[in-house]
Write an enzyme that holds these catalytic residues in place. Structure first.
Site: not given
Length: 273
Positions: A29, A95-96, A223, A252
């Protein structure tokens, strides 16, 4: 333009490069499949079939009003896998997107999956709860949604700083920052906001418990978006025989800042099983 229709008729875009054993990428995202171009190009040149899609509501995919939940995201991945009749897949989620691929295995099993990579992923659970006190407080996600609704363009522009660790000694080009913003602004505002709720509040612990394929967990120790101690460390300790690689001080967005290291690590993982 390559697309397939999901169960509810949503048209989803994907790119499909190279030939060989398939590697299917699920993006983070608020990005789209283009975040994977370096990894896809690298692997396709080395005899793999690299596939990435734009999540519903993002990039070149349709922007439906509903369906921004992980059961639907997993169903979309299943539809893509069946559309291309993929087998012996290595699933890669960032991530997502780590939630997407974990929920896919949780719902559909690993019959077509040979391996899994979770990169800076929100698994097994992101938000702070009574039984996950190391998680991120709900107020953080509430503030993100307020910022998006007030001025999405500026919020995403500012978000590049912690995302790429620009305040912690990392650097990316002005072009990367411009591309990140441009990609993010292609997405549906509704989808962008609702995905914050989805990736922050969804509990993937039951899905993680069902993972039975070789798994690589990569996370940056620096992160600032998806803290390692709250997510990646727990995922690696929960998944049977998972391999953990911690990128020291990496942010990240290490797919950019540590591009070659990630490419090399993915290739090494692919050739090891």
């Amino acid at each position: 333009m390559a697309t397939f229709n999901a169960q509810d008729g949503t048209k989803i875009y994907f790119k499909d490069w190279g030939k060989g054993k398939p590697v299917l990428f699920s993006h983070g995202w608020p990005l789209d499949a283009d975040m994977w171009d370096s990894q896809m190009n690298f692997l396709a040149q080395r005899g793999y079939r690299a596939i990435a899609f734009d999540r519903r509501g993002f990039g070149r995919s349709d922007q439906p009003w509903e369906g921004y939940d992980y059961d639907t995201f997993a169903s979309d991945i299943n539809d893509l896998i069946e559309h291309l009749d993929l087998r012996e897949i290595t699933l890669v989620g960032f991530s997502m997107g780590g939630g997407d691929v974990a929920r896919y295995i949780g719902r559909y099993g690993s019959e077509r999956v040979s391996a899994l990579a979770l990169l800076g992923a929100v698994t097994p659970i992101f938000i702070k709860t009574d039984d996950h006190p190391e998680g991120v407080d709900k107020s953080v996600f509430d503030d993100i949604k307020v910022g998006l609704l007030k001025d999405r363009a500026q919020f995403i522009s500012d978000f590049s700083t912690p995302f790429y660790g620009l305040n912690k000694g990392q650097s990316v080009s002005d072009g990367v920052k411009a591309q990140t913003l441009n990609i993010a602004l292609l997405a549906s505002l509704k989808g962008t906001v609702e995905c914050v709720t989805a990736f922050s509040e969804t509990d993937f612990r039951a899905d993680i418990a069902k993972i039975d394929v070789p798994t690589l967990v990569i996370h940056g120790s620096g992160d600032q978006v998806v803290p390692f101690e709250a997510t990646g460390r727990l995922a690696a300790s929960t998944i049977k025989n998972a391999r953990l690689k911690v990128y020291e001080n990496a942010p990240h967005g290490f797919a950019v800042t540590h591009q070659q290291q990630l490419n090399d690590d993915l290739l090494a993982f692919l050739t090891s099983h």
